[in-house]
Design a protein around this motif. Sequence first.
Motif, PDB file in Angstrom:
ATOM      1  N   ALA A  38      -8.469  -5.858  -7.837  1.00 45.39           N
ATOM      2  CA  ALA A  38      -7.547  -6.960  -7.538  1.00 45.39           C
ATOM      3  C   ALA A  38      -6.117  -6.579  -7.898  1.00 45.39           C
ATOM      4  O   ALA A  38      -5.166  -6.890  -7.167  1.00 45.39           O
ATOM      5  CB  ALA A  38      -7.979  -8.214  -8.296  1.00 45.39           C
ATOM      6  N   TYR A  39      -5.953  -5.881  -9.008  1.00 42.57           N
ATOM      7  CA  TYR A  39      -4.629  -5.398  -9.422  1.00 42.57           C
ATOM      8  C   TYR A  39      -4.062  -4.430  -8.378  1.00 42.57           C
ATOM      9  O   TYR A  39      -2.890  -4.525  -7.992  1.00 42.57           O
ATOM     10  CB  TYR A  39      -4.741  -4.716 -10.781  1.00 42.57           C
ATOM     11  N   LEU A  40      -4.885  -3.510  -7.916  1.00 47.50           N
ATOM     12  CA  LEU A  40      -4.435  -2.528  -6.926  1.00 47.50           C
ATOM     13  C   LEU A  40      -4.073  -3.200  -5.606  1.00 47.50           C
ATOM     14  O   LEU A  40      -3.083  -2.831  -4.964  1.00 47.50           O
ATOM     15  CB  LEU A  40      -5.518  -1.472  -6.713  1.00 47.50           C
ATOM     16  N   ARG A  41      -4.847  -4.195  -5.206  1.00 49.25           N
ATOM     17  CA  ARG A  41      -4.535  -4.906  -3.959  1.00 49.25           C
ATOM     18  C   ARG A  41      -3.211  -5.657  -4.094  1.00 49.25           C
ATOM     19  O   ARG A  41      -2.408  -5.673  -3.157  1.00 49.25           O
ATOM     20  CB  ARG A  41      -5.664  -5.877  -3.600  1.00 49.25           C
ATOM     21  N   ARG A  42      -2.988  -6.266  -5.251  1.00 51.78           N
ATOM     22  CA  ARG A  42      -1.756  -7.040  -5.447  1.00 51.78           C
ATOM     23  C   ARG A  42      -0.517  -6.160  -5.457  1.00 51.78           C
ATOM     24  O   ARG A  42       0.520  -6.516  -4.920  1.00 51.78           O
ATOM     25  CB  ARG A  42      -1.813  -7.800  -6.787  1.00 51.78           C
ATOM     26  N   HIS A  43      -0.617  -4.981  -6.086  1.00 59.52           N
ATOM     27  CA  HIS A  43       0.583  -4.201  -6.373  1.00 59.52           C
ATOM     28  C   HIS A  43       0.777  -2.983  -5.463  1.00 59.52           C
ATOM     29  O   HIS A  43       1.857  -2.382  -5.473  1.00 59.52           O
ATOM     30  CB  HIS A  43       0.571  -3.753  -7.835  1.00 59.52           C
ATOM     31  N   PHE A  44      -0.249  -2.619  -4.680  1.00 55.81           N
ATOM     32  CA  PHE A  44      -0.119  -1.405  -3.874  1.00 55.81           C
ATOM     33  C   PHE A  44      -0.458  -1.630  -2.405  1.00 55.81           C
ATOM     34  O   PHE A  44      -0.606  -0.657  -1.658  1.00 55.81           O
ATOM     35  CB  PHE A  44      -0.979  -0.285  -4.471  1.00 55.81           C
ATOM     36  N   ASP A  45      -0.600  -2.874  -2.011  1.00 57.27           N
ATOM     37  CA  ASP A  45      -0.767  -3.210  -0.589  1.00 57.27           C
ATOM     38  C   ASP A  45      -1.910  -2.433   0.056  1.00 57.27           C
ATOM     39  O   ASP A  45      -1.748  -1.790   1.096  1.00 57.27           O
ATOM     40  CB  ASP A  45       0.550  -2.965   0.164  1.00 57.27           C
ATOM     41  N   VAL A  46      -3.069  -2.465  -0.595  1.00 53.58           N
ATOM     42  CA  VAL A  46      -4.265  -1.834  -0.027  1.00 53.58           C
ATOM     43  C   VAL A  46      -5.328  -2.913   0.145  1.00 53.58           C
ATOM     44  O   VAL A  46      -5.305  -3.952  -0.519  1.00 53.58           O
ATOM     45  CB  VAL A  46      -4.798  -0.693  -0.922  1.00 53.58           C
ATOM     46  N   ASP A  47      -6.281  -2.652   1.050  1.00 52.88           N
ATOM     47  CA  ASP A  47      -7.377  -3.596   1.231  1.00 52.88           C
ATOM     48  C   ASP A  47      -8.476  -3.295   0.208  1.00 52.88           C
ATOM     49  O   ASP A  47      -8.327  -2.418  -0.649  1.00 52.88           O
ATOM     50  CB  ASP A  47      -7.916  -3.548   2.661  1.00 52.88           C
ATOM     51  N   ALA A  48      -9.584  -4.022   0.294  1.00 54.74           N
ATOM     52  CA  ALA A  48     -10.652  -3.887  -0.694  1.00 54.74           C
ATOM     53  C   ALA A  48     -11.208  -2.459  -0.733  1.00 54.74           C
ATOM     54  O   ALA A  48     -11.411  -1.880  -1.799  1.00 54.74           O
ATOM     55  CB  ALA A  48     -11.763  -4.888  -0.402  1.00 54.74           C
ATOM     56  N   ALA A  49     -11.433  -1.879   0.452  1.00 56.87           N
ATOM     57  CA  ALA A  49     -11.976  -0.517   0.501  1.00 56.87           C
ATOM     58  C   ALA A  49     -10.966   0.484  -0.052  1.00 56.87           C
ATOM     59  O   ALA A  49     -11.334   1.426  -0.772  1.00 56.87           O
ATOM     60  CB  ALA A  49     -12.350  -0.156   1.933  1.00 56.87           C
ATOM     61  N   GLY A  50      -9.688   0.282   0.268  1.00 58.60           N
ATOM     62  CA  GLY A  50      -8.658   1.185  -0.235  1.00 58.60           C
ATOM     63  C   GLY A  50      -8.518   1.105  -1.738  1.00 58.60           C
ATOM     64  O   GLY A  50      -8.327   2.127  -2.418  1.00 58.60           O
TER      65      GLY A  50
END
Length: 220
Positions: A38-50
């Motif tokens: 969730a942190y990575l999705r919020r801060h790095f504009d990636v989807d769940a798989a990314g």
Amino acid sequence: MRIARLPPSRRVWIFDLDNTLHDARARIFPAMHEQINAYLRRHFDVDAAGADAMRDHFWRTYGTTLNGLMRHHGADPRHFLRETHVFPELAGMVVHENATRHALRLLGGTKLIFSNAPRHYVEQVLRAIRLERYFDAVYSIEDARYRGKPALHGFYYLLRKHHLDPARCAFVDDMLENLRAAHRLGMSTVWVSGARRRVPFVDLRVASVIELPRLVFRTG
């Protein structure tokens, strides 16, 4: 194992926490992975798989996701740890063996915790499984200046802080790369694993920490 030749009072046991003193795989790690993703999705504009691929790549390459984020993205470690180690219901999530307390009591010597997790989480887990009083000191990712195992910085800090000769120390961990680092420093190494294979830098393998006193007494 060299440490077994020393009198019990001279031995220093350095324990990892997750998947060493308790089983984080069942409930805690899946929740932690969700928080990191969730942190990575919020801060790095990636989807769940990314996010999942990014977390896994950094963990396998650098030992922790945080190490990879700091190296490649200049991430603020305090911010990352605050957002990815939130467990208000942790006491009900911890899976552990009550006999661990008895095993630690039998080992004798100095006992330290050295974890890649943040201090607030380490202390929360130790309280949940009632192990705080069995350890002389706790070292967390903050003490290693956020450079977690297998990087040597945290090992050196711990050794200097307690004026320790590595030959007096046994390092107990579930991760082979961390054990390799401890072996390079001259420590005895104990691998907590159900695997059967032999590893040249592992002195002793146990399926559980509760086996440790019996095996140390036998080899000593």
